[in-house]
Write an enzyme that holds these catalytic residues in place. Structure first.
Site, short mmCIF file in Angstrom:
data_model
loop_
_atom_site.label_atom_id
_atom_site.label_comp_id
_atom_site.label_asym_id
_atom_site.label_seq_id
_atom_site.Cartn_x
_atom_site.Cartn_y
_atom_site.Cartn_z
CG PHE A 162 -1.94 -1.18 0.93
CD1 PHE A 162 -3.08 -1.21 0.52
CD2 PHE A 162 -1.45 -2.23 2.03
CE1 PHE A 162 -3.72 -2.28 0.42
CE2 PHE A 162 -2.49 -3.48 1.90
CZ PHE A 162 -3.56 -3.48 1.37
CG LEU A 163 4.69 0.86 -1.67
CD1 LEU A 163 5.15 2.05 -2.80
CD2 LEU A 163 6.24 0.17 -1.48
CD GLU A 165 5.15 6.61 -7.85
OE1 GLU A 165 5.52 7.65 -8.23
OE2 GLU A 165 4.52 5.70 -8.42
CG LEU A 280 -11.94 14.14 2.25
CD1 LEU A 280 -12.58 14.36 3.40
CD2 LEU A 280 -12.86 13.75 1.33
CB CYS A 290 -1.32 2.97 -7.99
SG CYS A 290 0.10 2.16 -7.70
CE LYS A 293 -0.66 -0.54 -12.37
NZ LYS A 293 -0.89 -2.10 -11.79
C1 UDX Z 1 -1.46 5.10 -4.34
C2 UDX Z 1 -2.13 4.33 -2.85
O1 UDX Z 1 -2.31 5.76 -1.88
C3 UDX Z 1 -1.22 3.47 -2.36
O2 UDX Z 1 -1.62 2.99 -1.33
C4 UDX Z 1 -0.98 2.28 -3.40
O3 UDX Z 1 -0.10 1.34 -3.33
C5 UDX Z 1 -0.27 2.95 -4.92
O4 UDX Z 1 -1.31 3.90 -5.13
P1 UDX Z 1 0.42 6.80 -4.87
O5 UDX Z 1 0.04 6.40 -6.40
O6 UDX Z 1 1.73 6.92 -4.75
O7 UDX Z 1 -0.28 5.78 -4.09
O8 UDX Z 1 -0.08 8.25 -4.57
P2 UDX Z 1 -1.18 8.98 -3.76
O9 UDX Z 1 -0.85 9.76 -2.61
O10 UDX Z 1 -2.44 7.93 -3.43
O11 UDX Z 1 -2.08 9.88 -4.76
C6 UDX Z 1 -2.47 9.30 -5.78
C7 UDX Z 1 -3.31 10.67 -6.63
O12 UDX Z 1 -4.43 11.18 -6.19
C8 UDX Z 1 -2.38 11.57 -6.98
O13 UDX Z 1 -2.21 12.23 -8.36
C9 UDX Z 1 -2.75 12.73 -6.00
O14 UDX Z 1 -2.27 14.25 -6.29
C10 UDX Z 1 -4.17 12.70 -5.99
N1 UDX Z 1 -4.66 13.09 -4.92
C11 UDX Z 1 -4.44 12.50 -3.60
C12 UDX Z 1 -5.81 13.88 -4.86
O15 UDX Z 1 -6.02 14.53 -6.00
N2 UDX Z 1 -6.54 14.43 -3.82
C13 UDX Z 1 -6.11 13.89 -2.51
O16 UDX Z 1 -6.83 14.30 -1.49
C14 UDX Z 1 -5.38 12.59 -2.56
#
Ligand code: UDX
Length: 482
Positions: A162-163, A165, A280, A290, A293
């Site tokens: 669940f990491l 990036e 939010l 992630c 996809k």
């Molecule tokens: C995500 C999951 O959080 C992680 O658990 C999984 O293993 C891989 O996919 P990641 O893709 O690294 O991780 O980024 P994350 O911090 O979850 O953000 C994903 C996207 O959502 C980003 O484009 C971010 O900008 C966007 N986002 C996130 C929002 O637009 N609003 C938010 O409140 C949170």
């Protein structure tokens, strides 16, 4: 096969196949937990560079941990057969991209499993670390059986990652939970040993542990499930988070129509513990390797089993529209973009990473370039990756965030790098041709921007307008709201 590590437990012999984000982080963190780890990849160049200390991704704490463990508890190789022979547990962390039909493409997984089968010399557990569709563990078992491996010689485990990036190392060492999906007691015990430094807490008691929210008194739970449940947990978690983002973005659009502020709404609903504050932040939508996809793959899996996940089709649709709405806001406010110059702050799909895969910023820039404007863009670390995928005669890059303002008609904030909020906006205003900021991540303080005399347009927030622009902005917001 195993030896005592410095915390007193038996260090396991582990192979991690794949040295991408998940594989490299998992391999490094397992070494940090005291295990002997072999990280395998068939990309010779990548392995050679890792052996020589090159860190291929921008990830907080990764360089330090690689320096600590490479050549000691962590080695890199292209020799999968030797790695398999030396290991009890083999984690599969190769890519599972989206195929043209929306399903996850498991060809890399299949290739690796077949190679493992040809090298097996005793009991092994094979652990799915990559995100895979439900029932992949049965499919992996059938491949091994077809290659003549006895059912007593292996067990399959699903152990999703669940990491995030940018915070991947901390997420790995301080997880909310560790999911282990297996029907085998033997495999469960091996997995319990692998994660014991975290689940029993003694990793946190060691003086040199990666700092984070877990401690010897607050350890992450190890949750045992069936393999199918574990596989679904990963897809369901990512789909739920994507849904939360699309939900708040939809409400942000309503805020623009009625003059409410999405930041206040997020606080007001997020303090309800049943909803939670995370995910939010309204903006230009989610991206990365992630969410896009996994949401697509989850829909595809559900439809294969005759289950309608239309809710997630909407989540994707809203996410795509969010970029279009932002573009409309820019076009309606500035008029024709032909011959105009725009400054862009942020290229990565989110702050804290150099990853530009499925970055909303890049698709917005591509659309703006089609409108005939010129663009100067800055990102703290993602410029090189962007240059590899986006080249245009009217697009230039700068390492100086202030130069994006020079003689520009407006600035667009497209990635939530916290350092953008610390920039000297007096200086930025001085350099801009017209002091207009489109904040696609709601990163900047609306009152400060207003006090400085900027025209400021966030997402789902009341626009701050200068009187000369008031008419066109009122028109702009009304047009977007309808
Ligand atoms: C995500 C999951 O959080 C992680 O658990 C999984 O293993 C891989 O996919 P990641 O893709 O690294 O991780 O980024 P994350 O911090 O979850 O953000 C994903 C996207 O959502 C980003 O484009 C971010 O900008 C966007 N986002 C996130 C929002 O637009 N609003 C938010 O409140 C949170």
């Amino acid at each position: 096969m195993s030896r005592r590590n410095n915390q007193g437990n038996a260090g396991m012999s582990i192979t991690v196949v794949g040295s991408g984000y998940v594989g490299l982080v998992a391999a490094t963190c397992f070494a940090e937990l005291g295990h002997s780890v072999i990280c395998v990849d068939n990309n010779q160049q990548r392995i050679a560079r890792l052996q020589h200390g090159h860190v291929p991704i921008y990830e907080d704490l990764l360089p330090e941990l690689l320096r600590k463990h490479v050549g000691e508890r962590l080695i890199f190789t292209t020799d999968l057969a030797e790695a398999v022979k030396a290991s009890t547990a083999i984690f599969i962390a190769v890519g599972t991209p989206t195929a043209e039909n929306g399903e996850a493409d498991l060809s890399a997984v299949q290739y690796v499993i077949e190679e493992i089968a040809d090298s097996m010399d005793g009991y092994k557990i094979i652990v799915e670390k990559s995100t895979v569709p439900v029932q992949t563990s049965d499919w992996i078992a059938s491949i091994l059986l077809c290659r003549g491996i006895s059912r007593t010689c292996f067990d399959i485990v699903s152990n999703p990652e669940f990491l995030r990036e940018g915070t991947a190392i901390t997420d790995f060492m301080h997880p909310d939970r560790i999911i282990v999906g297996t029907t085998s007691h033997r495999a469960w015990e091996i997995m319990r040993d692998i994660y014991a430094p975290l689940s029993e807490g003694y990793y946190y008691a060691s003086g040199s542990s990666v700092p984070g929210r877990c401690s010897i008194d607050q350890t992450p739970p190890l949750i045992r499930t069936s393999p199918a449940s574990s596989e679904l947990i990963k897809h369901a978690a990512n789909a739920f988070l994507a849904m939360k983002i699309s939900f708040i973005n939809s409400v942000a659009n309503l805020c623009e129509a009625v003059g409410a502020d999405i930041q206040e709404i997020a606080l007001g609903i997020g303090t309800d513990r049943r909803i939670g504050k995370g995910f939010l932040n309204a903006g230009i939508g989610y991206g990365g390797s992630c969410f896009p996809k996994d949401v697509t793959a989850f829909c595809s899996v559900a439809s294969q089993f005759g289950v309608d996940l239309d809710l997630l089709v909407q989540v994707r649709e809203i996410n795509a529209q969010q970029r279009e709405r932002f573009l409309t806001k820019v076009r309606t406010t500035l008029g024709s973009l032909h011959g105009k110059k725009l400054g862009i702050l942020g290229l990565a799909f989110k702050g804290g990473t150099d990853d530009v895969r499925e970055s909303p910023a890049l698709s917005i820039i591509a659309s703006l370039l089609q409108d005939g404007c010129s663009i100067i863009a800055h990102d703290p670390v993602a410029i090189t990756n962007t240059q590899n995928v986006l080249q245009h005669h009217a697009l230039t890059y700068t390492n100086d965030p202030y130069s994006v303002a020079d003689q520009c008609d407006a600035i667009l904030v497209l990635t939530d790098w916290q350092e953008f909020a610390q920039l000297d906006f007096v200086e930025i205003k001085r350099r801009l041709k017209t002091p207009i900021v489109f904040d696609g991540r709601n990163l900047l303080n609306i009152d400060t921007m207003s006090a400085m005399g900027f025209t400021y347009l966030g997402v789902g927030r009341p626009p701050v307008t200068r009187s000369t622009l008031h008419r066109s902005l009122t028109h702009s917001v009304a047009a977007i709201a309808t």
